[in-house]
Design a protein around this motif. Structure first.
Motif, PDB file in Angstrom:
ATOM      1  N   HIS A  22       2.758  -0.839  -5.726  1.00 45.54           N
ATOM      2  CA  HIS A  22       2.502  -0.891  -4.282  1.00 45.54           C
ATOM      3  C   HIS A  22       1.084  -0.425  -3.949  1.00 45.54           C
ATOM      4  CE1 HIS A  22       7.073  -0.463  -3.253  1.00 45.54           C
ATOM      5  NE2 HIS A  22       6.810  -1.463  -4.062  1.00 45.54           N
ATOM      6  N   ARG A  24      -1.606   1.596  -1.727  1.00 44.71           N
ATOM      7  CA  ARG A  24      -1.467   2.903  -1.090  1.00 44.71           C
ATOM      8  C   ARG A  24      -2.733   3.234  -0.310  1.00 44.71           C
ATOM      9  NH1 ARG A  24       1.917   6.200  -2.122  1.00 44.71           N
ATOM     10  NH2 ARG A  24       1.830   8.272  -1.257  1.00 44.71           N
ATOM     11  N   ASP A  25      -2.527   3.676   0.927  1.00 48.36           N
ATOM     12  CA  ASP A  25      -3.628   4.208   1.736  1.00 48.36           C
ATOM     13  C   ASP A  25      -3.606   5.724   1.535  1.00 48.36           C
ATOM     14  OD1 ASP A  25      -5.294   5.235   3.694  1.00 48.36           O
ATOM     15  OD2 ASP A  25      -4.723   3.743   5.204  1.00 48.36           O
ATOM     16  N   GLU A  26      -4.474   6.194   0.633  1.00 55.95           N
ATOM     17  CA  GLU A  26      -4.455   7.623   0.263  1.00 55.95           C
ATOM     18  C   GLU A  26      -4.738   8.524   1.462  1.00 55.95           C
ATOM     19  OE1 GLU A  26      -3.755   9.062  -2.580  1.00 55.95           O
ATOM     20  OE2 GLU A  26      -3.769   7.389  -4.010  1.00 55.95           O
ATOM     21  N   ASN A  29      -1.556   8.726   3.248  1.00 61.06           N
ATOM     22  CA  ASN A  29      -0.394   8.853   2.390  1.00 61.06           C
ATOM     23  C   ASN A  29       0.667   7.815   2.744  1.00 61.06           C
ATOM     24  OD1 ASN A  29       1.159   9.908   0.352  1.00 61.06           O
ATOM     25  ND2 ASN A  29       2.015  11.544   1.602  1.00 61.06           N
ATOM     26  N   SER A  31       2.276   4.005   1.796  1.00 61.90           N
ATOM     27  CA  SER A  31       2.305   2.855   0.904  1.00 61.90           C
ATOM     28  C   SER A  31       3.421   1.926   1.356  1.00 61.90           C
ATOM     29  CB  SER A  31       2.473   3.287  -0.557  1.00 61.90           C
ATOM     30  OG  SER A  31       3.818   3.497  -0.852  1.00 61.90           O
ATOM     31  N   HIS A 122       4.865  11.931   6.533  1.00 60.77           N
ATOM     32  CA  HIS A 122       4.142  11.888   5.266  1.00 60.77           C
ATOM     33  C   HIS A 122       2.647  12.134   5.405  1.00 60.77           C
ATOM     34  CE1 HIS A 122       7.624   9.357   3.533  1.00 60.77           C
ATOM     35  NE2 HIS A 122       7.734  10.614   3.176  1.00 60.77           N
TER      36      HIS A 122
END
Length: 189
Positions: A22, A24-26, A29, A31, A122
Motif C-alpha cells: 500500500h 503511505r503518506d508518512e 500516517n 495509507s 492515526h
C-alpha cells in the motif's frame, strides 16, 4: 526454446489491480489499498479574479499558494507566507494486474479517483494538535463552517480498484511501456 514474450512482445492484460504494498503518506500516517494515493493541500486565502478589465478579490480555498505580492491590488489582500505542506502523489510499492507487476508509469496511468476518509486517530502528535476532521477533510480551522485566512485543509483521493485493461510490453513478469513510439506513449490503459 525461448518463451514467447521474452523479447518484449505487446500483450493485452485485463483484471482488477491488486495492491501488494500500500502507498503511505508518512506525514499524516495514512495509507490505503489503492495503486495511487493523492494528497491535496488547500489554503483559505485571497484569490484575484479578473473579469475583463475588472478585478476583484475573494477569500476561497485554493490549491497551492497564491502570491499576493503579484496581485494588482495587494493592499488588504495579503496572503500568509506559503503553505507548510504540499500536495503529493504516493505510489503503491507493488501493483499487479493479471499476475503481472506494473511499471510505475502504468500505475500512474490507472484511471479514476475517489475520496479517502482520513482517520484523525492515526495522526502524528505534531499534526493532531492542529488538525481536526471535517467531512472528508482534515482542517486547521477552529470553526470549519467559518474558515479564516490562512486555514489549511487536506484531503486525499485514491485510484479505485476497478477492472482495467492494459496494453503494454511484457518484460519477464512485468508490464512496461514500449520504447517511445511515434504514435503515443508506448502503452494504453
Amino acid at each position: 526454446g525461448p518463451q514467447p514474450g521474452q523479447h518484449g512482445s505487446m500483450v493485452l492484460v485485463s483484471g482488477t489491480p491488486e495492491v501488494v504494498e500500500h502507498p503511505r503518506d508518512e506525514d499524516f500516517n495514512l495509507s490505503a489499498a489503492t495503486p495511487v494515493l493523492q494528497r491535496r493541500v488547500e489554503m483559505f486565502q485571497w484569490r484575484e479574479v479578473s473579469i475583463g478589465d475588472q478585478v476583484h478579490y475573494e477569500l476561497d480555498w485554493s490549491d497551492g499558494w497564491q502570491d499576493s505580492e503579484k496581485f494588482r491590488q495587494p493592499r488588504g489582500h495579503a496572503n500568509p507566507p506559503r503553505i507548510p505542506l504540499h500536495g503529493r502523489q504516493f505510489l503503491a510499492g507493488l501493483v499487479r494486474v493479471g499476475g503481472f507487476a506494473l511499471d510505475p508509469v502504468l500505475v500512474r496511468a490507472l484511471p479514476g479517483s475517489e475520496p479517502v476518509a482520513p482517520d484523525p486517530a492515526h495522526l502524528p502528535a505534531n499534526l493532531a494538535a492542529s488538525f481536526s476532521l471535517h467531512g472528508q477533510y482534515l482542517t486547521t480551522s477552529a470553526d470549519p463552517a467559518a474558515p479564516r485566512l490562512g486555514d489549511v485543509r487536506v484531503s486525499w483521493q485514491a485510484v479505485p480498484l476497478q477492472p482495467v485493461t492494459i496494453f503494454a510490453r511484457l518484460d519477464g513478469n512485468r508490464l512496461v511501456p514500449a520504447p517511445q513510439a511515434d504514435e503515443g506513449p508506448g502503452y494504453e490503459v
